[in-house]
Enzyme design. Structure first.
Site, mmCIF file in Angstrom:
data_model
loop_
_atom_site.group_PDB
_atom_site.id
_atom_site.type_symbol
_atom_site.label_atom_id
_atom_site.label_comp_id
_atom_site.label_asym_id
_atom_site.label_seq_id
_atom_site.Cartn_x
_atom_site.Cartn_y
_atom_site.Cartn_z
ATOM 1 C CB CYS A 1 8.597 -2.160 -0.013
ATOM 2 S SG CYS A 1 9.121 -2.203 -1.717
ATOM 3 C CE LYS B 1 18.024 -9.607 -13.012
ATOM 4 N NZ LYS B 1 17.970 -8.528 -11.958
#
Length: 437
Positions: free
Chosen positions: A260, A35
């Site tokens: 979420c 990443k």
């Protein structure tokens, strides 16, 4: 100011980029070498409107840097934000092992006063645990403070939410730390709420749970509307005109999803249970959300009788528009059920197809280059994500492409009257069925 963000995922990367955009010097730390390598090459691992532009701009200006070295990050930052994952466990409680690990790593690197900030969504009293952990592993006499500063980002508008927030919540028990945090947010124009740490931690879970409650409320209403012949869109509009309620999050559909809401509601229920104050209202919110997709699929089954060998087009794979995030997407759950029942599924999404291809179910789904091709020769079309481009599709072209003019609009995105005028049988959520003229 010199700021460090540990964790360069969705929250960490967006937060770091926006802090750099307002003039801070930010170092983003992540233990994923691939990443960091990708970010250093200017490649952004997620789709978020406006993010790529400000990342590249601030990398060039050297206000935004990336590293895998935690010690480098701790040395750099006057303020160190913890923005690592807090995944759910089987019982709905939060796995805090990443938070604990980072707290230990920060502790052994501390040489002078730092403000340590919990940016991740964490259960109440996590700040106390972080402080205990740092005290246990840090050198004797090293000073630090722990602060809670929850994020309120909406995927698809996260950059806007950070640059123009509707509120900034800072929870701390030290005047010194609170003064530092006020300085961090000085470039942002927004109300600042200063609380104790526990209150700040509760605010995030309470806010997300309340929004999910609004979604489940209007979805429960949609069922009443269907059996009574009312239109849930008009009912929601009438409710939302009351300024005490508001129209936002009163949109009937397939239910909430994403990374979420499902996680945070399950966590809040677990937190309440652990504290001995069961939150039964939120348990009902979860039940309504699960029932909504099942009800929708029942309507598809009713119309098609048998799903096996039926070609069904699905528009949308991300859990909401303007993101490529497919985590806990209701659209993915829908696709998996259709495939399990033997349907031939074709699908299109403007941004999420690359992420979808990483899922096991992807090998059993045909992806297309545009929505019309997804619907070609289909016996039914399902709108699963409310991407704006779906609302403006050429209905005549769509009608010509489909084998059977049957639309199931899981987001009430299309105009039912317009669809019917082009020969479609339209079924929305809480709106009943509108037959072709």
């Amino acid at each position: 100011m010199k700021l460090t963000i540990i964790g360069s995922g969705y929250v960490g990367l967006t937060t770091g980029a926006c802090f750099a955009e307002v003039g801070h010097h930010v170092v983003c730390v992540d233990n994923d070498e691939r990443k960091i390598k990708s970010l250093l090459e200017g490649k952004i691992p997620i789709y978020e409107p406006g993010l790529e532009t400000i990342v590249r701009k601030n990398v060039v200006s050297k206000r935004l840097q990336f590293t895998t070295n935690t010690e480098e990050g701790v040395d750099h930052g006057e303020v160190i934000f913890i923005a690592v994952p807090t995944p759910p466990q089987a019982d709905g409680s939060v796995d805090l092992s990443f938070i604990e690990k980072v707290a230990r790593e920060i502790a052994v690197c501390l040489g002078s006063y730092r403000v340590i900030v919990d940016k991740s969504t964490v259960p109440v009293k996590t700040g106390e645990r972080v402080a205990q952990t740092i005290r246990r592993y840090a050198k004797p006499g090293v000073e630090f403070d722990v602060v809670s500063n929850p994020e309120f980002l909406r995927e698809g508008s996260a950059v806007e939410d950070l640059m123009s927030p509707d509120r900034i919540v800072i929870g701390g028990n030290s005047d010194r730390a609170l003064a530092v945090m006020q300085k961090v947010y000085e470039p942002f124009v927004a109300p600042v709420l200063v609380t104790d740490i526990n209150s700040a931690e509760l605010i995030k879970h309470a806010a997300n749970s309340f929004l999910a409650l609004k979604i489940s409320y209007v979805n429960a209403l949609s069922e009443l509307c269907e059996v009574s012949g009312a239109d849930v869109e008009k009912v929601a509009e009438g409710i939302g005109m009351d300024k005490r309620i508001g129209r936002s999050f009163l949109n009937a559909g397939l239910g909430y999803g994403g990374s979420c809401f499902p996680k945070d509601i399950a966590a809040f229920i677990a937190i309440a249970d652990q504290l001995g104050t069961p939150f039964d209202l939120l348990k009902e919110v979860q039940k309504i959300n699960a029932r909504q997709l099942n009800r929708f699929l029942d309507s598809v089954r009713e119309a098609l009788w048998v799903l096996k060998d039926k070609k069904i087009a699905v528009w949308g794979l991300s859990f909401k528009p303007n993101t490529d995030d497919v985590r806990s997407s209701v659209a993915i759950n829908l696709v998996e059920t259709l495939v399990k029942e033997g349907a031939e599924v074709t699908a299109y999404d403007p941004k999420a197809m690359d992420k979808f291809r990483e899922l096991p179910i992807a090998s059993k789904v045909t992806l297309t280059d545009n929505p019309i091709e997804a619907a070609r020769d289909a016996e039914a079309l399902i709108v699963a994500t409310e991407w704006p481009e779906f609302a403006t599709v050429d209905l005549q072209e769509l009608r010509d492409a489909m084998r059977t003019p049957l639309i199931f609009d899981g987001r009430n995105l299309l105009d039912p009257t317009a669809a019917a005028s082009y020969g479609f049988q339209y079924r929305g959520i809480g709106r009943g069925t509108l037959a072709a003229e």
